[in-house]
Design an enzyme around this catalytic site. Structure first.
Site, short mmCIF file in Angstrom:
data_model
loop_
_atom_site.label_atom_id
_atom_site.label_comp_id
_atom_site.label_asym_id
_atom_site.label_seq_id
_atom_site.Cartn_x
_atom_site.Cartn_y
_atom_site.Cartn_z
N TYR A 157 6.83 13.33 27.83
CA TYR A 157 7.50 13.49 29.12
C TYR A 157 6.52 13.62 30.28
O TYR A 157 6.93 13.68 31.44
CB TYR A 157 8.41 14.73 29.10
CG TYR A 157 9.49 14.64 28.06
CD1 TYR A 157 10.54 13.74 28.20
CD2 TYR A 157 9.47 15.45 26.94
CE1 TYR A 157 11.54 13.65 27.24
CE2 TYR A 157 10.46 15.38 25.98
CZ TYR A 157 11.49 14.47 26.13
OH TYR A 157 12.47 14.39 25.19
N HIS B 5 11.57 12.78 35.63
CA HIS B 5 12.26 14.06 35.44
C HIS B 5 11.30 15.24 35.45
O HIS B 5 11.73 16.39 35.58
CB HIS B 5 13.03 14.01 34.11
CG HIS B 5 14.37 14.67 34.13
ND1 HIS B 5 15.13 14.87 35.26
CD2 HIS B 5 15.10 15.19 33.11
CE1 HIS B 5 16.26 15.46 34.95
NE2 HIS B 5 16.27 15.67 33.65
N TYR C 126 12.98 22.98 27.73
CA TYR C 126 13.53 21.67 28.07
C TYR C 126 14.46 21.85 29.26
O TYR C 126 14.96 22.93 29.54
CB TYR C 126 14.24 20.98 26.89
CG TYR C 126 13.27 20.50 25.84
CD1 TYR C 126 12.52 19.35 26.05
CD2 TYR C 126 13.09 21.21 24.67
CE1 TYR C 126 11.61 18.91 25.10
CE2 TYR C 126 12.18 20.78 23.71
CZ TYR C 126 11.45 19.63 23.94
OH TYR C 126 10.55 19.21 23.01
N ASN D 253 17.50 21.10 30.27
CA ASN D 253 18.90 21.53 30.29
C ASN D 253 19.10 23.03 30.04
O ASN D 253 20.20 23.54 30.22
CB ASN D 253 19.72 20.72 29.29
CG ASN D 253 19.80 19.26 29.68
OD1 ASN D 253 19.36 18.86 30.76
ND2 ASN D 253 20.34 18.45 28.80
N ASP E 156 13.54 17.02 40.50
CA ASP E 156 13.81 15.63 40.86
C ASP E 156 15.25 15.45 41.32
O ASP E 156 16.14 16.18 40.89
CB ASP E 156 13.55 14.71 39.66
CG ASP E 156 14.45 15.05 38.47
OD1 ASP E 156 14.28 16.15 37.90
OD2 ASP E 156 15.33 14.24 38.13
N ASN F 74 21.30 18.76 35.36
CA ASN F 74 21.59 19.74 34.31
C ASN F 74 20.68 20.96 34.33
O ASN F 74 21.09 22.05 33.96
CB ASN F 74 21.56 19.07 32.94
CG ASN F 74 22.75 18.15 32.74
OD1 ASN F 74 23.83 18.38 33.28
ND2 ASN F 74 22.56 17.09 31.98
#
Length: 187
Positions: free
Chosen positions: A14, A19, A64, A66, A91, A112
């Site tokens: 990532y 994101h 993470y 969410n 973002d 989220n």
């Protein structure tokens, strides 16, 4: 004291994706102000230091995206941070690349990570810097987890530098002043 939280996903795959712009922001602030994120607590990595005269905690949730609210809630509760002393950077697909927007409250807007922060804190009243990543013409998940083009990355680096100035302005002069000064910013 301010809690500065950059949202993103942990893991090499990532790194520098759209994101993870919040993590990129924290990395830039960390480097500029020599604040090392060498502690693990609050379900994330954090470091303490100063930005000018302001004591800050920089936090990268390790939950993470969410579940970011779990990490934020733990840090807020531990340090007894008031909502107006917590700034979230993340973002936003509804803002073009080359722009960012400062807000002092608002809904999650489909994000989220923000949705989970609102759920965990029980309020949507907290300062935030939303960095534009542009609207996808492809699958949303593929887009936000994808990397910027070379040209877009150059523009994002410029936006990140200016958004750090906005952070400094929020802490020194308040969010209203920062909104008036920076919300019209465009490369």
């Amino acid at each position: 004291m301010f809690l500065i939280v950059g949202l993103g996903n942990i893991g090499v795959k990532y790194h520098r994706t759209r994101h993870n712009i919040g993590f990129d922001f924290i990395d830039l602030v960390s480097k500029k102000y020599n604040i090392t994120l060498n502690r693990e607590k609050f379900k994330g990595n954090y470091g303490e230091g100063f930005i000018g005269q302001n004591k800050v905690i920089l936090l990268k949730p390790g939950t993470y995206m969410n579940l970011s609210g779990e990490s934020v809630r733990e840090a807020v509760n531990f340090y007894k941070i008031e909502n107006d002393r917590m700034i979230i950077i993340y973002d936003d697909i509804d803002i073009d690349i080359g722009r960012f927007r400062i807000r002092h409250r608002g809904s999650a807007g489909g994000h989220n990570g923000i949705k989970n922060i609102i759920l965990n804190l029980g309020t949507d009243v907290f300062p935030r810097i939303k960095i534009g990543i542009g609207h996808p013409n492809v699958d949303l998940v593929s887009y936000v987890l994808g990397k910027f083009s070379e040209d877009d990355r150059i523009n994002i680096e410029k936006v990140l530098k200016t958004s750090v100035e906005a952070l400094e302005c929020i802490m020194d002069f308040g969010i209203e002043v920062a909104m008036n000064k920076f919300n019209g910013f465009k490369l």
